[in-house]
Write a protein that holds these residues in place. Structure first.
Motif, PDB file in Angstrom:
ATOM      1  N   TYR A  87      39.945 -15.889   4.835  1.00  0.00           N
ATOM      2  CA  TYR A  87      40.360 -16.960   3.943  1.00  0.00           C
ATOM      3  C   TYR A  87      40.748 -18.190   4.764  1.00  0.00           C
ATOM      4  O   TYR A  87      41.674 -18.144   5.575  1.00  0.00           O
ATOM      5  CB  TYR A  87      41.558 -16.501   3.091  1.00  0.00           C
ATOM      6  N   PHE A 113      41.820 -16.313  -6.505  1.00  0.00           N
ATOM      7  CA  PHE A 113      41.208 -15.062  -6.054  1.00  0.00           C
ATOM      8  C   PHE A 113      42.026 -13.874  -6.554  1.00  0.00           C
ATOM      9  O   PHE A 113      43.246 -13.965  -6.776  1.00  0.00           O
ATOM     10  CB  PHE A 113      41.143 -15.028  -4.522  1.00  0.00           C
ATOM     11  N   LYS A 114      41.321 -12.752  -6.713  1.00  0.00           N
ATOM     12  CA  LYS A 114      42.020 -11.548  -7.163  1.00  0.00           C
ATOM     13  C   LYS A 114      42.987 -11.074  -6.049  1.00  0.00           C
ATOM     14  O   LYS A 114      42.915 -11.503  -4.891  1.00  0.00           O
ATOM     15  CB  LYS A 114      41.025 -10.459  -7.516  1.00  0.00           C
ATOM     16  N   ASN A 116      44.615  -9.281  -3.038  1.00  0.00           N
ATOM     17  CA  ASN A 116      44.084  -8.659  -1.817  1.00  0.00           C
ATOM     18  C   ASN A 116      42.584  -8.882  -1.678  1.00  0.00           C
ATOM     19  O   ASN A 116      41.841  -8.004  -1.221  1.00  0.00           O
ATOM     20  CB  ASN A 116      44.389  -7.156  -1.779  1.00  0.00           C
ATOM     21  N   ALA A 117      42.130 -10.050  -2.085  1.00  0.00           N
ATOM     22  CA  ALA A 117      40.704 -10.346  -1.961  1.00  0.00           C
ATOM     23  C   ALA A 117      40.299 -10.515  -0.502  1.00  0.00           C
ATOM     24  O   ALA A 117      39.136 -10.268  -0.147  1.00  0.00           O
ATOM     25  CB  ALA A 117      40.359 -11.614  -2.742  1.00  0.00           C
ATOM     26  N   TRP A 149      47.655 -13.575 -11.863  1.00  0.00           N
ATOM     27  CA  TRP A 149      46.673 -12.640 -12.451  1.00  0.00           C
ATOM     28  C   TRP A 149      47.014 -12.277 -13.892  1.00  0.00           C
ATOM     29  O   TRP A 149      46.191 -11.715 -14.587  1.00  0.00           O
ATOM     30  CB  TRP A 149      46.611 -11.380 -11.577  1.00  0.00           C
ATOM     31  N   THR A 158      38.162 -14.185 -16.103  1.00  0.00           N
ATOM     32  CA  THR A 158      37.619 -12.914 -15.585  1.00  0.00           C
ATOM     33  C   THR A 158      37.241 -11.946 -16.684  1.00  0.00           C
ATOM     34  O   THR A 158      36.823 -10.819 -16.409  1.00  0.00           O
ATOM     35  CB  THR A 158      38.664 -12.261 -14.663  1.00  0.00           C
ATOM     36  N   TYR A 186      31.919 -14.367  -8.003  1.00  0.00           N
ATOM     37  CA  TYR A 186      31.517 -13.027  -7.572  1.00  0.00           C
ATOM     38  C   TYR A 186      31.104 -13.060  -6.108  1.00  0.00           C
ATOM     39  O   TYR A 186      30.693 -14.108  -5.568  1.00  0.00           O
ATOM     40  CB  TYR A 186      30.333 -12.516  -8.411  1.00  0.00           C
ATOM     41  N   ASP A 187      31.161 -11.884  -5.485  1.00  0.00           N
ATOM     42  CA  ASP A 187      30.623 -11.697  -4.144  1.00  0.00           C
ATOM     43  C   ASP A 187      29.107 -11.693  -4.255  1.00  0.00           C
ATOM     44  O   ASP A 187      28.529 -10.929  -5.035  1.00  0.00           O
ATOM     45  CB  ASP A 187      31.127 -10.370  -3.543  1.00  0.00           C
ATOM     46  N   HIS A 192      30.692  -8.168  -6.673  1.00  0.00           N
ATOM     47  CA  HIS A 192      32.008  -7.782  -7.151  1.00  0.00           C
ATOM     48  C   HIS A 192      32.754  -9.010  -7.632  1.00  0.00           C
ATOM     49  O   HIS A 192      32.611 -10.098  -7.065  1.00  0.00           O
ATOM     50  CB  HIS A 192      32.814  -7.098  -6.034  1.00  0.00           C
ATOM     51  N   LEU A 194      35.555 -11.529  -7.746  1.00  0.00           N
ATOM     52  CA  LEU A 194      36.538 -11.957  -6.752  1.00  0.00           C
ATOM     53  C   LEU A 194      37.644 -12.814  -7.356  1.00  0.00           C
ATOM     54  O   LEU A 194      38.622 -13.115  -6.679  1.00  0.00           O
ATOM     55  CB  LEU A 194      35.846 -12.740  -5.634  1.00  0.00           C
ATOM     56  N   GLY A 195      37.507 -13.226  -8.602  1.00  0.00           N
ATOM     57  CA  GLY A 195      38.510 -14.073  -9.225  1.00  0.00           C
ATOM     58  C   GLY A 195      37.850 -15.075 -10.151  1.00  0.00           C
ATOM     59  O   GLY A 195      36.807 -14.786 -10.763  1.00  0.00           O
TER      60      GLY A 195
END
Length: 679
Positions: A87, A113-114, A116-117, A149, A158, A186-187, A192, A194-195
């Motif tokens: 990051y 970001f989610k 612990n991203a 969140w 999300t 997304y990744d 995935h 990500l937020g």
């Protein structure tokens, strides 16, 4: 003479009492019908106008919101492109500053970001916002204890791949009304979640659009959220605080609840302070907000009510004016001429019987026509009485002559009897001569009939020849037409082949350019070294495909050339066929003309022979009739002789009747003298 004396009622009063109620009823019906129709049309036009304005405003606002959603989508894609395993806050803040500078209507942007991203970082939440003309970056949300969140924007962003909008809210620091559009990130490798990213939109532009709307008839307009909260168009004490469905007006509140459950444009009616109101609404598809336009019905129809009272007043005055006009018109135009007719008829009936009097009229209507035909009638009566007078004088003189004629008739009857006997002898000789002529005419008629039958058979045969030649001409014409149509189709085929050739040349040019590009790509891939190996393989494949395309287009071009050559040969052959058929058609046409001329000549001969035959038959019939008539003449002469003897006896009776005729003529003369037939 019996004269009826009844109390006369005025024709004017009758006419007025008959027409005025009809006019009143008609004026009332027209006024009421016009009012109802105008009311219906005004309400219909107003509904159409308001619905269209609501939809137009909704479409404009929806376009603005779609633009902001596109900004969020672009920010999400840009964030995905710069994602790394570690990051780096400055990279994301730089991206946010860049986007916020491009879109001045945006109040703030953030990337959330989610948990612990990133390794070793529990919360990453870069955010930038607009402070006047400055753009400020903030890591407050990253460092403080605020749980991002569980926030509304994170939940909305999300919840689905398309993201969404939050409820409208008022910023506690700036006091600006805004809403937030959130979009997931997304990744790119593992896909995935990500937020999400957020774009805070200042809705002051939407409020201004609502406030700037011009509503006719003193109507109101306002904007509410999908939960019913007022966003624009109301006083500040209700703005962003009160919900429309909480209004104390039950009808209005129930209508708002029904509207919030609908996704279509519509309208509802309600009462407020004893007045009827009508509201039109249209949804904003992007946020499920609603734009609402309302107006008071009475204010819309006020001008129509005034117009109704005006027309009723005009109608009442019109009835009075028309009643007076009808009264004087009937009295002058209808009653006065009728009274003139009555006076003339009374004078004829009670006076000296003056048939020279006439009605004077200048009008060209029914009354004028009545007077005209009355004068015509009087002229005919005058003419008849005049003729009767003249004939009476003639009868008086003729009755004296009739006695003399009776004496002469008796003398001539004796002479007629003698001459009738001489005519009877001559008639017997004529009968014998006519019988001899009749036998000879019957033989001539039979011969002529045989010639007419033969001529008719020859005419029928020539007609069949004409029909056959005409059929052959039609067949040749059809062949020419079919050949010409085939030639047109071959020309179209040749044109299509030419078009295909042009397309093939274009494809060939594209293939050559593609081959050149593939070659350049291969060179660049070689320059790139190890990193360009994959691209070099793709460039090689493109080059091979380009070569195959070039070979295929050459084959197609050769085949199209063969088609064009075949089409040219075929068209030439068809042209030769058309020329030959046209020559045949000319020969057939010449034969047709000649045969038709023969047919006409034959028909004329046949007609002449038939006419001659009919003439002989008519002569034969007349000869036979003459023989019969001669017999009748002989008989009639005998009767004439007998009648002459009877005429001698009747002449004595005629003298007595002539005396009676003189007496009747004198009586008729006295009656005619009772009328005045000359001025």
């Amino acid at each position: 003479m019996l004269v009826m004396k009844n109390k006369r009622s005025s024709l004017v009063i009758k006419f007025v009492f008959f027409t005025v109620p009809i006019i009143v009823i008609a004026m009332t019906a027209i006024s009421l019908t016009g009012y109802r129709y105008a009311k219906k049309e005004i309400v219909k036009n107003l509904r159409s106008e308001m619905s269209l304005q609501a939809q137009k405003t909704s479409s404009t606002m929806n376009g603005f919101l779609l633009k902001e959603r596109a900004v969020a989508q672009g920010l999400a894609k840009a964030t995905e492109n710069i994602l790394t395993e570690t990051y780096i806050a400055k990279d994301y803040e730089k991206l946010l500053v860049l986007f916020l500078g491009i879109y001045p209507e945006v109040a703030g942007m953030g990337i959330w970001f989610k948990e612990n991203a990133f390794p070793g970082i529990k919360k990453a939440a870069p955010y930038v916002y607009r402070d006047g003309n400055r753009i400020v970056t903030s890591d407050e949300y990253t460092k403080n204890d605020f749980n991002i969140w569980t926030s509304e924007w994170y939940q909305v962003g999300t919840a689905s791949k398309d993201g969404g909008w939050t409820e409208a809210y008022k910023d506690e620091v700036t006091g600006v009304s805004m809403t937030t559009v959130a979009y997931p990130i997304y990744d790119r490798t593992l896909h995935h979640l990500l937020g999400c990213v957020t774009v805070d939109v200042d809705i002051s532009n939407l409020k201004k659009a609502v406030n700037d709307m011009k509503i006719s008839h003193g109507g109101n307009k306002f904007l509410i959220s999908n939960s019913g909260v007022f966003l624009a168009g109301v006083s500040d004490d209700k703005l962003m605080k009160q919900r429309a469905q909480d209004d104390p007006n039950i009808m209005f509140a129930e209508a708002i609840n029904s509207m919030l459950n609908s996704t279509q444009t519509g309208l509802f009616e309600f009462e407020k302070n004893g007045s009827d109101f009508c509201a039109f609404y249209a949804p904003l598809e992007e946020t499920s907000w609603y734009i609402i336009l309302e107006f008071e019905k009475e204010r819309v129809l006020a001008s129509l009510n005034n117009l109704q009272y005006f027309f009723l007043g005009i109608g009442f005055l019109s009835v009075i004016v028309m009643t007076m006009a009808i009264y004087f018109f009937t009295r002058i135009v209808i009653v006065r001429p009728i009274n003139g007719v009555i006076a003339r008829l009374k004078d004829i009936a009670q006076g000296e019987g003056d048939l020279t009097m006439r009605l004077k009229t200048k009008s060209k209507d029914e009354l004028g026509e009545l007077a005209l035909w009355f004068n015509v009638f009087m002229e005919k009566i005058q003419s008849i009485i005049t003729k009767i007078s003249d004939n009476t004088n003639r009868v008086d003189g003729a009755s004296g002559d009739l006695s003399d004629i009776a004496a002469e008739l008796s003398f001539q009857a004796d002479k007629t009897s003698d001459r009738a006997n001489n005519v009877a002898k001559a008639t017997a000789e004529l009968k014998d001569s006519i019988t001899t002529v009749a036998v000879a005419m019957e033989q001539s008629t039979a011969n002529t009939s045989m010639v007419a039958s033969a001529s008719e058979e020859m005419s029928a045969t020539i007609s069949q020849i004409v029909e056959s030649v005409e059929e052959a001409s039609q067949i040749s014409d059809a062949a020419v037409n079919q050949a010409e149509e085939t030639a047109k189709r071959m020309e179209e085929l040749e044109q299509a082949a030419l078009t295909i050739s042009n397309v093939i040349e274009t494809i060939t040019d594209i293939s050559e350019k593609t081959n050149l590009l593939a070659l350049n790509a291969t060179i660049e891939a070689v320059k790139a070294g190890e990193a360009g190996k994959g691209f070099s393989v793709v460039a090689t494949e493109i080059k091979e495909l380009s070569s195959q395309t070039s070979e295929a287009t050459n084959d197609i071009k050769n085949q199209v050339s063969e088609i064009q050559q075949s089409s040219n040969h075929t068209i030439s052959s068809i042209d030769e066929i058309v020329k030959i058929i046209n020559q045949i058609n000319k020969i057939i046409h010449t034969i047709t003309i000649a045969v038709e001329e023969q047919a006409k000549a034959t028909q004329e001969i046949t007609a002449n022979i038939v006419q001659a035959n009919e003439g002989l038959i008519e002569i034969n019939r007349n000869v036979n009739q003459g023989a019969s008539i001669s017999s009748e003449i002989s008989n009639n002469i005998s009767q004439v002789s007998e009648a002459a003897k009877q005429a001698t006896g009747k002449s004595s009776e005629l003298k007595g009747q002539s005396a009676q005729l003189q007496e009747l003529s004198s009586a008729l003369k006295e009656i005619v003298n009772s009328f005045k037939i000359s001025g």
